[in-house]
Design a protein around this motif. Structure first.
Motif, PDB file in Angstrom:
ATOM      1  N   ILE A  60       8.808 -51.926 -38.281  1.00 42.95           N
ATOM      2  CA  ILE A  60       9.618 -50.718 -38.439  1.00 42.95           C
ATOM      3  C   ILE A  60      10.405 -50.431 -37.159  1.00 42.95           C
ATOM      4  O   ILE A  60      11.596 -50.089 -37.194  1.00 42.95           O
ATOM      5  N   LEU A  61       9.760 -50.582 -36.013  1.00 43.33           N
ATOM      6  CA  LEU A  61      10.428 -50.335 -34.735  1.00 43.33           C
ATOM      7  C   LEU A  61      11.562 -51.318 -34.491  1.00 43.33           C
ATOM      8  O   LEU A  61      12.633 -50.938 -34.012  1.00 43.33           O
ATOM      9  N   ALA A  62      11.339 -52.591 -34.805  1.00 42.05           N
ATOM     10  CA  ALA A  62      12.398 -53.597 -34.641  1.00 42.05           C
ATOM     11  C   ALA A  62      13.578 -53.294 -35.549  1.00 42.05           C
ATOM     12  O   ALA A  62      14.748 -53.439 -35.149  1.00 42.05           O
ATOM     13  N   GLU A  63      13.299 -52.856 -36.771  1.00 40.84           N
ATOM     14  CA  GLU A  63      14.367 -52.511 -37.706  1.00 40.84           C
ATOM     15  C   GLU A  63      15.179 -51.319 -37.217  1.00 40.84           C
ATOM     16  O   GLU A  63      16.378 -51.235 -37.470  1.00 40.84           O
ATOM     17  N   ARG A  64      14.537 -50.397 -36.509  1.00 40.95           N
ATOM     18  CA  ARG A  64      15.207 -49.178 -36.061  1.00 40.95           C
ATOM     19  C   ARG A  64      15.911 -49.308 -34.718  1.00 40.95           C
ATOM     20  O   ARG A  64      16.851 -48.569 -34.420  1.00 40.95           O
ATOM     21  N   THR A  65      15.439 -50.218 -33.860  1.00 39.71           N
ATOM     22  CA  THR A  65      15.952 -50.290 -32.496  1.00 39.71           C
ATOM     23  C   THR A  65      16.685 -51.590 -32.179  1.00 39.71           C
ATOM     24  O   THR A  65      17.422 -51.648 -31.196  1.00 39.71           O
ATOM     25  N   GLY A  66      16.454 -52.621 -32.970  1.00 45.87           N
ATOM     26  CA  GLY A  66      17.074 -53.909 -32.698  1.00 45.87           C
ATOM     27  C   GLY A  66      16.366 -54.718 -31.628  1.00 45.87           C
ATOM     28  O   GLY A  66      16.832 -55.794 -31.255  1.00 45.87           O
ATOM     29  N   ILE A  67      15.227 -54.232 -31.113  1.00 49.25           N
ATOM     30  CA  ILE A  67      14.474 -54.992 -30.109  1.00 49.25           C
ATOM     31  C   ILE A  67      13.030 -55.165 -30.568  1.00 49.25           C
ATOM     32  O   ILE A  67      12.513 -54.365 -31.341  1.00 49.25           O
ATOM     33  N   LYS A  68      12.398 -56.218 -30.068  1.00 46.01           N
ATOM     34  CA  LYS A  68      11.057 -56.557 -30.535  1.00 46.01           C
ATOM     35  C   LYS A  68       9.973 -56.372 -29.474  1.00 46.01           C
ATOM     36  O   LYS A  68       8.823 -56.102 -29.800  1.00 46.01           O
ATOM     37  N   ASP A  69      10.322 -56.549 -28.188  1.00 46.53           N
ATOM     38  CA  ASP A  69       9.303 -56.433 -27.139  1.00 46.53           C
ATOM     39  C   ASP A  69       9.166 -54.962 -26.744  1.00 46.53           C
ATOM     40  O   ASP A  69       9.665 -54.508 -25.724  1.00 46.53           O
ATOM     41  N   ILE A  70       8.467 -54.213 -27.574  1.00 42.96           N
ATOM     42  CA  ILE A  70       8.348 -52.769 -27.419  1.00 42.96           C
ATOM     43  C   ILE A  70       6.904 -52.399 -27.101  1.00 42.96           C
ATOM     44  O   ILE A  70       5.973 -52.916 -27.712  1.00 42.96           O
ATOM     45  N   TYR A  71       6.726 -51.481 -26.127  1.00 46.62           N
ATOM     46  CA  TYR A  71       5.386 -50.963 -25.863  1.00 46.62           C
ATOM     47  C   TYR A  71       5.007 -50.012 -26.990  1.00 46.62           C
ATOM     48  O   TYR A  71       5.728 -49.062 -27.303  1.00 46.62           O
ATOM     49  N   LEU A  72       3.829 -50.247 -27.581  1.00 49.34           N
ATOM     50  CA  LEU A  72       3.401 -49.514 -28.765  1.00 49.34           C
ATOM     51  C   LEU A  72       1.977 -49.015 -28.579  1.00 49.34           C
ATOM     52  O   LEU A  72       1.122 -49.746 -28.088  1.00 49.34           O
ATOM     53  N   GLU A  73       1.729 -47.774 -28.960  1.00 49.56           N
ATOM     54  CA  GLU A  73       0.395 -47.199 -28.830  1.00 49.56           C
ATOM     55  C   GLU A  73       0.088 -46.366 -30.074  1.00 49.56           C
ATOM     56  O   GLU A  73       0.852 -45.477 -30.456  1.00 49.56           O
ATOM     57  N   GLN A  74      -1.047 -46.658 -30.728  1.00 44.76           N
ATOM     58  CA  GLN A  74      -1.487 -45.816 -31.844  1.00 44.76           C
ATOM     59  C   GLN A  74      -2.157 -44.578 -31.263  1.00 44.76           C
ATOM     60  O   GLN A  74      -2.995 -44.680 -30.373  1.00 44.76           O
ATOM     61  N   PHE A  75      -1.788 -43.401 -31.773  1.00 48.93           N
ATOM     62  CA  PHE A  75      -2.295 -42.181 -31.153  1.00 48.93           C
ATOM     63  C   PHE A  75      -2.936 -41.195 -32.122  1.00 48.93           C
ATOM     64  O   PHE A  75      -3.519 -40.197 -31.681  1.00 48.93           O
ATOM     65  N   GLY A  76      -2.872 -41.433 -33.421  1.00 46.92           N
ATOM     66  CA  GLY A  76      -3.496 -40.464 -34.310  1.00 46.92           C
ATOM     67  C   GLY A  76      -3.310 -40.794 -35.777  1.00 46.92           C
ATOM     68  O   GLY A  76      -2.486 -41.640 -36.145  1.00 46.92           O
ATOM     69  N   VAL A  77      -4.118 -40.144 -36.600  1.00 50.01           N
ATOM     70  CA  VAL A  77      -4.025 -40.266 -38.062  1.00 50.01           C
ATOM     71  C   VAL A  77      -3.789 -38.867 -38.610  1.00 50.01           C
ATOM     72  O   VAL A  77      -4.457 -37.905 -38.207  1.00 50.01           O
ATOM     73  N   PHE A  78      -2.852 -38.750 -39.532  1.00 47.02           N
ATOM     74  CA  PHE A  78      -2.454 -37.447 -40.054  1.00 47.02           C
ATOM     75  C   PHE A  78      -2.710 -37.414 -41.561  1.00 47.02           C
ATOM     76  O   PHE A  78      -2.083 -38.157 -42.322  1.00 47.02           O
ATOM     77  N   GLY A  79      -3.667 -36.557 -41.952  1.00 52.89           N
ATOM     78  CA  GLY A  79      -4.067 -36.528 -43.352  1.00 52.89           C
ATOM     79  C   GLY A  79      -4.299 -35.141 -43.889  1.00 52.89           C
ATOM     80  O   GLY A  79      -5.038 -34.967 -44.858  1.00 52.89           O
ATOM     81  N   SER A  80      -3.665 -34.137 -43.299  1.00 52.87           N
ATOM     82  CA  SER A  80      -3.833 -32.767 -43.762  1.00 52.87           C
ATOM     83  C   SER A  80      -3.366 -32.626 -45.212  1.00 52.87           C
ATOM     84  O   SER A  80      -2.383 -33.244 -45.631  1.00 52.87           O
ATOM     85  N   LEU A  81      -4.077 -31.810 -45.957  1.00 51.06           N
ATOM     86  CA  LEU A  81      -3.682 -31.551 -47.345  1.00 51.06           C
ATOM     87  C   LEU A  81      -2.313 -30.890 -47.419  1.00 51.06           C
ATOM     88  O   LEU A  81      -1.609 -31.008 -48.420  1.00 51.06           O
TER      89      LEU A  81
END
Length: 247
Positions: A60-81
């Motif tokens: 998704i990030l490559a599709e949006r930015t045109g670059i692939k070597d991106i620093y990526l960090e998972q930070f949370g899960v969102f599941g509120s009703l």
């Protein structure tokens, strides 16, 4: 249309990516605006049946930015009703239908998009000058916005951005990740501007410079040409992992 083919993706799981960039002492976020609507969304998408969640975020990030070597960090899960908005999703589905050729996707095949989704949040840190923002088929625009002056956001995306910022602040010194927002070479003032912007507080110049240099992660290069050699600041770059490991 493969983008919305429910057989291609894991249903009711999505990925939302907060893409941070830094420019002119502003921490910025890349946000697309939906066609025919004054509403913006964090770039996101779905997880394919044959890929990991991390790889979905990178795609998704490559599709949006045109670059692939991106620093990526998972930070949370969102599941509120309360995070779903059936009314907005009906508008999005209307957009999708408008962009499809006759017979590409049946109306009933889009109903899965109206179900409750649990979203996995990632933030990405990019050199803003390397990014060429890309619109999806549903977007009118895709542009950078100052994190202190965000437009109207869909669903719980304002909360997602603030949670991403909180995580970035917590990890800034622990992982030294802020340097991913800078170009390959930079001045010490640019580093201080970055830290002050992210943490929203000032630092004393001498104390800050000592703190950064004591980390022993930068190598000093030639002076930055400004027309006045005696006042020109030095350029720095991040040391290679091999050099850091040798210490």
């Amino acid at each position: 249309m493969e983008l919305f083919n429910k057989e291609e993706f894991i249903e009711q799981v999505s990925v939302d990516c907060v893409i941070f960039g830094f420019h002119d002492r502003q921490l910025r976020v890349l946000l697309p605006r939906l066609k025919n609507m004054d509403i913006w969304m964090v770039p996101g998408g779905f997880v394919r049946q044959n890929e990991s969640v991390d790889n979905a975020a990178l795609r998704i990030l490559a599709e949006r930015t045109g670059i692939k070597d991106i620093y990526l960090e998972q930070f949370g899960v969102f599941g509120s009703l309360e995070r779903s908005s059936p009314q907005l999703m009906r508008q999005v589905i209307k957009l999708i239908k408008g962009g499809l050729g006759e017979g590409e996707v049946l109306s009933e095949d889009l109903q899965w998009l109206q179900r409750r989704f649990i979203s996995i949040g990632y933030y990405a840190l990019v050199d803003i000058h390397r990014v060429v923002p890309v619109c999806s088929a549903l977007d009118e625009t895709c542009e950078w916005y100052d994190i202190k002056d965000l437009p109207l956001l869909a669903f719980d995306h304002a909360d997602i951005i603030m949670k991403a910022l909180e995580s970035l602040r917590l990890m800034l010194n622990y992982k030294l990740i802020g340097f991913n927002l800078l170009p390959e070479t930079f001045t010490m003032k640019e580093v201080q501007d970055l830290y002050e912007t992210i943490l929203d507080r000032p630092f004393r110049r001498n104390n800050f410079q000592k703190m950064i240099l004591d980390l022993d992660i930068l190598e000093r290069l030639e002076k930055k040409f400004t027309g006045a050699a005696n006042k020109a600041p030095y350029l720095y770059r991040f040391k290679s992992l091999e050099k850091i490991a040798d210490k």
